[in-house]
Every structure is written in C-alpha cells, then in structure tokens.
Design an enzyme around this catalytic site. Structure first.
Site, PDB file in Angstrom:
ATOM      1  CB  SER A 135     -40.111 -14.182 -22.670  1.00 25.51           C
ATOM      2  OG  SER A 135     -40.345 -15.389 -21.781  1.00 25.51           O
ATOM      3  CE  LYS A 136     -45.352 -21.475 -23.567  1.00 30.19           C
ATOM      4  NZ  LYS A 136     -45.017 -22.852 -23.616  1.00 30.19           N
ATOM      5  NE  ARG A 137     -37.755 -17.816 -19.323  1.00 28.96           N
ATOM      6  CZ  ARG A 137     -36.745 -17.019 -18.571  1.00 28.96           C
ATOM      7  NH1 ARG A 137     -36.496 -16.960 -17.468  1.00 28.96           N
ATOM      8  NH2 ARG A 137     -36.074 -16.289 -19.518  1.00 28.96           N
ATOM      9  N   GLY A 163     -45.379 -15.123 -19.154  1.00 30.30           N
ATOM     10  CA  GLY A 163     -46.815 -15.289 -19.650  1.00 30.30           C
ATOM     11  C   GLY A 163     -47.431 -13.937 -20.274  1.00 30.30           C
TER      12      GLY A 163
END
Ligand code: GLU
Length: 482
Positions: free
Chosen positions: A249-251, A253
């Site tokens: 997830s982009k969260r 990184g």
C-alpha cells in the site's frame, strides 16, 4: 482466433501502484504475445477522487516502463473517446436501452428510505422497491424532474457462472447479488456499468484485471447477456502482498512505482521483477527483457495465490542489470546520483563507473559509496589492525613507510603500474600483498569500505592527494604508537 484486444483501465489517482502496473504489464504482454492490440482507457468517472496531473503520471509510467499502448486518448484507433468522462452521454443512452429490455430500472428512493432498509452491519441490500413502479408513474416522476438512479435488475433466483482463465469456474447465486446502481444521480455511470459498456464498444475480448472484480464479474456478465452482447474472456489476478496479512500500500511507502525509481531502481528491473510476481516462465529464468517476457508469457504460468513483494530480491535483480552496463551507460543512468555525490565535478565519472558497476545494487547507494573521496581526516588507527592478515599497528606503520618511500617514484599513476610497484615491494619485503594493500587502502581513504581496492582508489585520488593522505596516516599511526 479472433484478434486479441486487451486494455489497461486505470483511474487517475496520482500515482501508479505496483499492483496496477503489473496488471497493465500482463494485459500488454498477453496482447503482444498474440499479435493483438493493447488499449489504454482512463477511468475518471469518480470525480471526487480526481487529482490534477494524475493522467500524466499514467502516460509517464507506461513510457518509462516500456509498455506502449496501441490505442488510447493520445492514439485514436477508432474506438474513442478513451476517457470515460468524455463518454458520459453514451452510458445514459445504453442504460435506457437496458431499461427497455428489463435488465435495468429507474429508482427514485431517497437516502432516508435506503438507510431505513437496515440489514446486517448496516449494509442493506436494495429491496427492488422501484422495480414495481408502473411505466406511467416512472414517466411522470421523470417529467417532474425527480432525482433518480438507474439500477441493474438482477434475477432473484438462479446462479450466474463463468470460467475465469486463472481461477477456473466461478458461480455466484443471484440472490447474493445486489441491484447495483449503473447510473448515479449526477448522470455519471458507476464502474459496474461503464466497464461493461466500454469493454463491449471497444471490442475488448480479454479482460485482465485485479481479482477484487472476480466475484462481481457474474453481474457484469448478466449485463452483457441483457444487451445480447458476447461476453469477453476474463483473467483475474491475485494481489501483491507486503506480507501474509497486508497488501502493498502507498501508505507503507512500498507500492508506488515512481518511489522505486527515485530510490535508484531501473524501470526495466522493476518491470522484470513484477512480471515474476504472480507468474513464472516454464524454464524458471529470472532476468528477462520485455521481448523475452512477450515471448514466454502464458496464462498457465499465472498463480492463483497472492505473491509477496520481496524488495531484497528486486534489489538483487536490479544489481544484475547494473552489472551488464558499460561504464558509459552507467554514467548516463546514474548521472543524477553522481551529480549529487562527493565525486561531482571532481572525478572522472567513467573511472568511478568501473568501480561502482560491480558494487552497487541500486543507484541511490552511490553517494555513500563515494563519500570517502570527499571527506578525509582523523580516524581510529586501531582500524589498521587485521587479525586474519596478521596486521598489527606497528606492521601497518612499517608497510606504509615503505609505500611512502616508494610511491613518489611511480610516474605513471595508474591502477596497473601502482599494482606492479606494490607487488614488487611485497615480494622484496617477503610480505603477502594484502599486508601492503589493506593498510594502504585505509591510509588513503580513512574508511573500512571503499568502492575500489588500494590502487584503484589511489588512481582516482591522483598522486598528490594520495601521497598527502599517506603522510597524514603515517603521522596518525606514529602518534598512536608513541
Ligand atoms: N479503474 C479500475 C481500477 O483502477 C479498472 C478495473 C478494470 O480493469 O476493469 O481498478
């Protein structure tokens, strides 16, 4: 076989998730493998999620990744527009056709009524209330300008089935499916409707996408059937995971393609790595160019189970790509990192490249690897001690003093002639070469790990700087031993 047409249908969110890029890659590979057409379609109907500049990220990603689309907003192939928001009138037209066939109906229910339906965990299933409105009533309410949505009319009984090319036979009881909204009150289609209308009108016959759509697909097939359209083939892909529990997830990184490029990964290595996440070629080869991927790609090699993203593995693969570069190519690709490092403007990049090529896995390691070329000063003299090579501080001092006597007479200050001079010195003194090279490398760099051996570092530093540092280290050792 009919001509294969696949598509990548990203929503412009402002970044490219590694999982979406892999979906894109597989759709591209499948089309190319079969001499087909790969279409880019921008799915921007969710205006709330719209991000400025996000469409550029999509174009830039495809180009950097070496995936070139045959048709898309910038390449008309006669099936446009390729941007959903520009197709808006079309969806309503088709939804109305579906109302005529009985496959859909107008719904005027208020938010309050929908909320009152309650249901498990507050998630209600629409109760088909508006399906029973008479044609006259619907006409009257439309004429009065009442807000409405258009819903799919899913049969209450029976089972909807299809065969997925990856997951095999999928069967969902119709009773488990909801009468989804096809056209929202703002006149925009939902994904549930737009994907079907677009895939049909764009003659997409192989739909390749993430498995989050696997169980909604029977519902999409019902729409194809209501229109009397031929269903496409489907290939759903398992997710890419960070670990057993979490998706990338982009969260965290760890999911954004461009973040990896900024970290010094080469796009071709990332593409190669993600191709292998969820698919493996029969011969189990790992380093594969795009052409080889096209040649080897096959549906049988796609796995049904989620794959774990292993950055260490991708890093290793990236290093393999770097090892094959010429120094010229390396400088071209690494220039951004070299320019920000200690060697910028001071050293010959091509010489540095030769040292770095076998030693870096990702380009962002460069500044740290060459930092010793910038800063030199007092360091811990016990670093000269080396048990295995039987080097003590006095022995290191002796070796360095011999070097300091010999090296000023070396005229040609190159790796080769320095090696020749030092090897001869070791032989004269009855020492192992390491007993000369190791202290010398430390003496002229002041650090334990360097991008090259003693003579390579000396060549880079040049004669004057090398001798200056050597004198400094001789003094440092003398002081420590006094
Ligand atoms: N816009 C959808 C997404 O980004 C596309 C899904 C599909 O490929 O049908 O998830």
């Amino acid at each position: 076989m009919e001509k294969v047409r696949t598509r990548f249908a990203p929503s412009p969110t402002g970044f490219m998730h590694i999982g979406n890029l892999r979906t894109c890659l597989y759709a591209y590979l499948y089309a190319k493998k079969h001499g087909g057409t790969f279409v880019l379609r921008i799915e921007d109907t969710d205006r709330e999620r719209y991000v400025e500049g996000a469409v550029d990220v999509i174009y830039r990603t495809l180009e950097t990744a070496g995936i070139s689309h045959d048709e898309g907003p910038d390449k008309d192939g006669g099936f446009g527009p390729y941007i959903q928001s520009e197709r808006k009138p079309l969806y309503l037209e088709y939804a109305k056709k579906l109302v005529e066939t009985g496959g859909a109906y107008y719904c005027f229910c208020s938010k309050e009524r929908l909320a009152s339906l309650g249901g498990e965990n507050g998630v209600h299933k629409y109760d088909k209330h508006c399906l029973s409105l008479s044609e006259e009533e619907v006409e009257a309410r439309l004429a009065a300008g009442e807000p409405y949505v258009i819903r799919q009319n899913v049969p209450a009984e029976g089972v909807s089935e299809y065969d997925d090319m990856v997951f095999g036979h999928i069967a969902v009881p119709n009773a488990d499916m909801e009468d989804n909204i096809l056209i929202k009150s703002d006149g925009m289609p939902t994904y549930n409707f737009a994907n079907v209308v677009d895939d049909h009108l764009m003659k997409i016959n192989y739909v390749i996408r993430g498995m989050e759509y696997l169980s909604s697909t029977p519902k999409y097939n019902l729409l194809y059937d209501s229109f009397g359209w031929e269903r496409p083939h489907y290939m759903h892909l398992p997710p890419i995971m960070k670990d057993a529990q979490r998706k990338l997830s982009k969260r965290y990184g760890d999911a954004n393609f461009e973040d990896f490029l900024a970290k010094g990964y080469l796009p071709e290595a990332v593409v190669n790595y993600i191709a292998l996440l969820g698919w493996s070629p029969k011969n189990d080869r790992e380093k594969l160019s795009m052409d080889e991927l096209v040649e080897l790609f096959d549906v049988d090699g796609i796995s049904k189970s989620p794959s774990i993203f292993d950055e260490a593995k991708m890093r290793w693969l990236n290093g393999e790509y770097i090892k094959e570069m010429t120094p010229e190519k390396f400088v071209e690709r690494a220039r951004g990192f070299l320019d920000k490092s200690a060697v910028a403007g001071k050293y010959d990049y091509l010489k540095i490249a030769k040292l770095l090529i076998p030693r870096v896995e990702i380009l962002s390691e460069i500044p740290e690897k060459v930092e010793c070329l910038r800063s030199f000063g007092k360091f811990d003299p016990t670093m000269f001690e080396h048990k295995k090579m039987k080097i003590t501080m006095p022995l290191a001092l002796e070796a360095l003093q011999k070097c300091a006597e010999l090296l000023p007479s070396v005229d040609e200050w190159t790796d080769e002639s320095l090696k020749a001079a030092l090897n001869a010195l070791a032989e004269r003194e009855g020492k192992k070469t390491g007993q000369i090279y190791l202290p010398l490398r430390l003496a002229i760099t002041g650090v334990a790990t360097t991008p090259g051996g003693a003579t390579e570092m000396a060549e880079l530093l040049g004669k004057e700087e090398s001798l200056k540092r050597l004198d400094f280290s001789v003094a440092l050792l003398k002081e420590a031993l006094s």
